[in-house]
Motif scaffolding. Structure first.
Motif, PDB file in Angstrom:
ATOM      1  N   ARG A 184       0.820  -1.212   0.000  1.00 26.54           N
ATOM      2  CA  ARG A 184       0.000   0.000   0.000  1.00 26.54           C
ATOM      3  C   ARG A 184       0.853   1.261   0.000  1.00 26.54           C
ATOM      4  O   ARG A 184       0.379   2.341  -0.369  1.00 26.54           O
ATOM      5  N   ALA A 185       2.103   1.132   0.436  1.00 24.69           N
ATOM      6  CA  ALA A 185       3.033   2.258   0.407  1.00 24.69           C
ATOM      7  C   ALA A 185       3.799   2.312  -0.906  1.00 24.69           C
ATOM      8  O   ALA A 185       4.759   3.075  -1.042  1.00 24.69           O
ATOM      9  N   GLY A 186       3.380   1.502  -1.886  1.00 22.03           N
ATOM     10  CA  GLY A 186       3.987   1.537  -3.205  1.00 22.03           C
ATOM     11  C   GLY A 186       5.240   0.705  -3.359  1.00 22.03           C
ATOM     12  O   GLY A 186       5.940   0.818  -4.370  1.00 22.03           O
ATOM     13  N   GLY A 187       5.536  -0.148  -2.350  1.00 25.27           N
ATOM     14  CA  GLY A 187       6.761  -0.929  -2.395  1.00 25.27           C
ATOM     15  C   GLY A 187       6.544  -2.384  -2.745  1.00 25.27           C
ATOM     16  O   GLY A 187       5.436  -2.815  -3.073  1.00 25.27           O
ATOM     17  N   MET A 188       7.637  -3.150  -2.690  1.00 27.15           N
ATOM     18  CA  MET A 188       7.614  -4.579  -2.966  1.00 27.15           C
ATOM     19  C   MET A 188       7.959  -5.353  -1.697  1.00 27.15           C
ATOM     20  O   MET A 188       8.966  -5.064  -1.049  1.00 27.15           O
ATOM     21  N   ALA A 189       7.142  -6.353  -1.373  1.00 32.26           N
ATOM     22  CA  ALA A 189       7.425  -7.245  -0.250  1.00 32.26           C
ATOM     23  C   ALA A 189       8.263  -8.417  -0.749  1.00 32.26           C
ATOM     24  O   ALA A 189       7.971  -9.010  -1.789  1.00 32.26           O
ATOM     25  N   VAL A 190       9.307  -8.750   0.025  1.00 29.73           N
ATOM     26  CA  VAL A 190      10.288  -9.768  -0.355  1.00 29.73           C
ATOM     27  C   VAL A 190      10.496 -10.709   0.837  1.00 29.73           C
ATOM     28  O   VAL A 190      10.756 -10.231   1.951  1.00 29.73           O
ATOM     29  N   ILE A 191      10.400 -12.013   0.630  1.00 32.75           N
ATOM     30  CA  ILE A 191      10.716 -12.957   1.704  1.00 32.75           C
ATOM     31  C   ILE A 191      12.227 -12.961   1.913  1.00 32.75           C
ATOM     32  O   ILE A 191      12.992 -13.237   0.988  1.00 32.75           O
ATOM     33  N   ALA A 192      12.665 -12.649   3.140  1.00 37.55           N
ATOM     34  CA  ALA A 192      14.095 -12.605   3.441  1.00 37.55           C
ATOM     35  C   ALA A 192      14.627 -14.001   3.745  1.00 37.55           C
ATOM     36  O   ALA A 192      13.923 -14.830   4.335  1.00 37.55           O
ATOM     37  N   HIS A 193      15.866 -14.250   3.332  1.00 36.42           N
ATOM     38  CA  HIS A 193      16.641 -15.476   3.635  1.00 36.42           C
ATOM     39  C   HIS A 193      15.775 -16.711   3.965  1.00 36.42           C
ATOM     40  O   HIS A 193      15.782 -17.199   5.094  1.00 36.42           O
ATOM     41  N   PRO A 194      15.021 -17.223   3.010  1.00 35.73           N
ATOM     42  CA  PRO A 194      14.053 -18.294   3.301  1.00 35.73           C
ATOM     43  C   PRO A 194      14.672 -19.583   3.826  1.00 35.73           C
ATOM     44  O   PRO A 194      13.992 -20.355   4.520  1.00 35.73           O
ATOM     45  N   ALA A 195      15.933 -19.847   3.524  1.00 35.24           N
ATOM     46  CA  ALA A 195      16.543 -21.096   4.000  1.00 35.24           C
ATOM     47  C   ALA A 195      16.724 -21.116   5.510  1.00 35.24           C
ATOM     48  O   ALA A 195      16.920 -22.187   6.100  1.00 35.24           O
ATOM     49  N   ARG A 196      16.641 -19.970   6.166  1.00 39.35           N
ATOM     50  CA  ARG A 196      16.922 -19.897   7.597  1.00 39.35           C
ATOM     51  C   ARG A 196      15.810 -20.444   8.478  1.00 39.35           C
ATOM     52  O   ARG A 196      16.028 -20.726   9.652  1.00 39.35           O
TER      53      ARG A 196
END
Length: 283
Positions: free
Chosen positions: A184-196
């Motif tokens: 909603r703030a115009g950004g992109m959500a990214v899953i961080a370091h998923p292997a952890r």
């Protein structure tokens, strides 16, 4: 263009890093970083400083943060990139997230006291740049300084992970809320370091499925805690779910971090980099 020295995940004294935004920018530039983002935990208070410092060193900049969420009884981190830091939904959501950290820290200190380590809350505060964001990392630095452990990795193994004396469970934001604050703030959500996260294959599939359903659009493929084999694994995951791929060291401190700013392998060429999708958000 995947051959770009982009570092889109690191932390300053505004959360649990040891360097100021300005010092991080200087270090990133010295290491050849071309596109940078400061992603402090649940906080965007350092964004103006970081953007100005990036410009002073000739680097491009994307706004950033890293939000803790609870998913399947695990803590998962969602990086937000390229958002408007003045957006009310994001600002207020992050403020609510920071509100529960002090109580958690006091409970952690109580647990450590029962294990014979006293004064941990006060000791951790010495390392805190932002009192709203006291974290396990600050406790770890105190225990190293006190001689209880030789390094922060040992602290986490012995005292600050599930089942250990200083571990306190905490309910973070729902995955949906974190993704929506960012988008909603115009950004992109990214899953961080998923292997952890140690998910089973079914749990991990559910995470990516729900993340994308809520509007998530990216995953960290090349990051400081991933092996070369995991670069391949999560590159395949990015393609499977139609996600853009990110690259970030997760740098916290010259003394503690395994990977320096700008020191990662490049993204595999067949992936779509997040910075191509966010081209109009780069400063």
């Amino acid at each position: 263009m995947s051959i770009l020295n982009a570092d889109l995940h690191c932390h300053s004294v505004v959360s649990d890093g040891t360097l100021t935004p300005e010092a991080l920018a200087a270090r990133a530039a010295a290491n050849g970083v071309e596109l940078w983002s400061l992603t402090d935990h649940d906080e965007i208070g350092g964004q103006e400083r970081a953007a100005a410092a990036a410009r002073s060193h000739g680097m491009k900049y994307l706004t950033g943060t890293e939000i803790s969420v609870t998913f399947a009884d695990h803590t998962v981190h969602i990086v937000g990139l390229g958002f408007d830091p003045r957006n009310d939904d994001l600002v207020q959501g992050l403020s609510r997230m920071r509100g529960g950290r002090d109580q958690r820290a006091r409970l952690m200190s109580d647990g450590l006291a029962r294990a014979g380590i006293h004064g941990a809350y006060e000791g951790a505060l010495k390392y805190v740049g932002n009192p709203d964001l006291i974290s396990r990392t600050h406790f770890a630095r105190f225990l190293v300084e006190s001689g209880v452990c030789s390094d922060t990795n040992e602290v986490f193994r012995r005292f600050l992970t599930e089942g250990k004396p200083g571990f306190v469970t905490h309910r973070w934001a729902p995955l949906r809320d974190a993704v929506q604050w960012i988008t909603r703030a115009g950004g992109m959500a990214v899953i961080a370091h998923p292997a952890r996260y140690g998910f089973t294959p079914n749990e991990e599939y559910a995470l990516f499925l729900e993340f994308k359903a809520h509007g998530g659009r990216g995953v960290e493929v090349v990051t400081g805690s991933h092996t070369t084999a995991e670069y391949v694994t999560y590159g395949e995951t990015a393609r499977e779910f139609g996600l853009a791929s990110s690259r970030g060291s997760d740098f916290h401190s010259p003394e503690e971090s395994r990977t320096d700013l700008g020191g990662l392998a490049f993204l595999p060429g067949e992936l779509t980099p997040v910075w191509e999708v966010l081209a109009d958000r780069i400063q």
